[in-house]
Enzyme design. Structure first.
Site, PDB file in Angstrom:
ATOM      1  N   PRO A 278       0.825  -1.218   0.000  1.00  0.00           N
ATOM      2  CG  PRO A 278      -0.576  -1.443   1.850  1.00  0.00           C
ATOM      3  CD  PRO A 278       0.658  -1.997   1.224  1.00  0.00           C
TER       4      PRO A 278
ATOM      5  CD  GLU B 148       0.645  -5.794  11.281  1.00  0.00           C
ATOM      6  OE1 GLU B 148       0.321  -4.622  11.030  1.00  0.00           O
ATOM      7  OE2 GLU B 148      -0.172  -6.739  11.322  1.00  0.00           O
TER       8      GLU B 148
ATOM      9  NE  ARG C 164      -7.066  -6.713 -21.024  1.00  0.00           N
ATOM     10  CZ  ARG C 164      -8.008  -7.282 -21.756  1.00  0.00           C
ATOM     11  NH1 ARG C 164      -8.379  -8.516 -21.486  1.00  0.00           N
ATOM     12  NH2 ARG C 164      -8.575  -6.627 -22.733  1.00  0.00           N
TER      13      ARG C 164
ATOM     14  CG  ASP D 144      -8.047  -1.880 -23.259  1.00  0.00           C
ATOM     15  OD1 ASP D 144      -8.760  -1.325 -22.413  1.00  0.00           O
ATOM     16  OD2 ASP D 144      -7.609  -3.041 -23.183  1.00  0.00           O
TER      17      ASP D 144
HETATM   18  N1  4GX Z   1      -1.674  -2.827  -3.069  1.00  0.00           N
HETATM   19  N2  4GX Z   1      -1.167  -5.228   0.921  1.00  0.00           N
HETATM   20  C1  4GX Z   1       1.068  -6.250   1.156  1.00  0.00           C
HETATM   21  C2  4GX Z   1       1.966  -6.726   3.394  1.00  0.00           C
HETATM   22  C3  4GX Z   1       3.068  -5.761   3.146  1.00  0.00           C
HETATM   23  C4  4GX Z   1       3.123  -4.498   3.750  1.00  0.00           C
HETATM   24  C5  4GX Z   1       4.191  -3.674   3.471  1.00  0.00           C
HETATM   25  C6  4GX Z   1       5.058  -5.353   2.017  1.00  0.00           C
HETATM   26  C7  4GX Z   1       5.176  -4.099   2.630  1.00  0.00           C
HETATM   27  C8  4GX Z   1      -1.582  -3.883  -1.151  1.00  0.00           C
HETATM   28  C9  4GX Z   1      -2.295  -2.939  -1.918  1.00  0.00           C
HETATM   29  C10 4GX Z   1      -1.907  -4.296   0.227  1.00  0.00           C
HETATM   30  C11 4GX Z   1      -1.413  -5.420   2.342  1.00  0.00           C
HETATM   31  C12 4GX Z   1      -0.206  -6.151   0.345  1.00  0.00           C
HETATM   32  C13 4GX Z   1      -0.121  -5.505   3.122  1.00  0.00           C
HETATM   33  N3  4GX Z   1       4.038  -6.164   2.304  1.00  0.00           N
HETATM   34  N4  4GX Z   1      -0.563  -4.284  -1.888  1.00  0.00           N
HETATM   35  N5  4GX Z   1       0.771  -6.517   2.568  1.00  0.00           N
HETATM   36  N6  4GX Z   1      -3.379  -2.265  -1.537  1.00  0.00           N
HETATM   37  O1  4GX Z   1      -2.848  -3.768   0.778  1.00  0.00           O
HETATM   38  O2  4GX Z   1      -0.615  -3.653  -3.054  1.00  0.00           O
END
Ligand code: 4GX
Length: 246
Positions: free
Chosen positions: A87, A114, A152, A167
């Site tokens: 995120p 986390e 795609r 697209d």
């Molecule tokens: N878009 N998540 C990853 C664990 C995490 C946290 C920090 C690496 C660094 C998300 C999203 C997402 C939740 C995937 C936490 N890994 N990933 N995860 N929205 O929410 O890509």
């Protein structure tokens, strides 16, 4: 193109890589998706990959050593572009998808818990990407979203080249509405022009409806879209009639 995935849940990818567009692309040799279990790179007998956070607090953090060993081993000397799904990343959009699709080798790092020890991001990651501002439980679904969108854009993967070229996002606009049989649904008929057989008229109707949909649902896209003179005039007309009726 080859896409390597690193995850503690490799089984989540099995039906995804075997089905539909991605499955066909794999069978045809246009795409190679390798899914690797991060736990194979753990060095204790419990195959653990997480630990308590320094500084305390809730939840567990993925430890760096398994990631570092895995990325080094799987990259070999092919230098894949290494993407961490998180995120904290930059939001994925059509331009980024096409940029990634132009690469020969991608490696997708899917974290859980986390998060991952910051030193993995610092030393093993080329780019951090998010699929949207909400929190999931792991990077696996984001990786699948990225794989499907990127696939795609790999030449030959989508049957009708036309459907990729036209697209909606390629042109910076939303798609026009679609209709198919039956001719009447809940009392609603199909726009007459679509039954006319007049292809030029159908094309201009679709063009206008794409503009209308974008103006109504995603006006922010119109700021960036590079529109033709004809499209600009049509947009002006739509804006005027919206003001009148609105
Ligand atoms: N878009 N998540 C990853 C664990 C995490 C946290 C920090 C690496 C660094 C998300 C999203 C997402 C939740 C995937 C936490 N890994 N990933 N995860 N929205 O929410 O890509």
């Amino acid at each position: 193109m080859r896409i390597q995935v690193l995850t503690i849940f490799p089984e989540l990818f099995a039906p995804f890589v075997a089905t539909s567009l991605v499955g066909r692309a794999t069978e045809r040799g246009l795409l190679r998706i390798e899914v690797h279990d991060l736990r194979d790179y753990s060095e204790d007998r419990h195959r653990s990959v997480d630990d308590e956070p320094y500084g305390g607090g809730g939840g567990m953090v993925m430890t760096a050593p398994p990631w570092i060993r895995a990325v080094r081993d799987l990259a070999g000397d092919r230098q894949p572009w290494r993407v961490l799904l998180s995120p904290q990343g930059r939001r994925l959009d059509d331009a980024k998808v096409r940029e990634l699709a132009a690469r020969e080798e991608l490696m997708l790092l899917c974290g859980r818990y986390e998060g991952i020890d910051e030193r993995v991001r610092e030393t093993m990651v080329d780019e951090e990407i998010s699929i949207g501002d909400y929190v999931l439980s792991g990077g696996e679904l984001p990786a699948m979203v990225l794989i499907e969108a990127v696939s795609r854009q790999v030449p030959g993967v989508v049957g009708l080249e036309k459907s990729v070229r036209e697209d909606s996002f390629r042109r910076g606009l939303l798609d026009h509405p679609h209709y198919t049989r039956p001719p009447v649904v809940e009392g609603l008929e199909v726009p007459e022009v679509l039954l006319s057989g007049n292809h030029a008229a159908i094309e201009s109707w679709r063009e206008a409806e794409a503009l209308r949909a974008t103006l109504e649902k995603r006006p922010d896209l119109l700021v960036e879209a590079d529109l033709t003179e004809v499209q600009r005039r049509e947009l002006e007309r739509l804006r005027k009639s919206a003001r009148k009726s609105g």
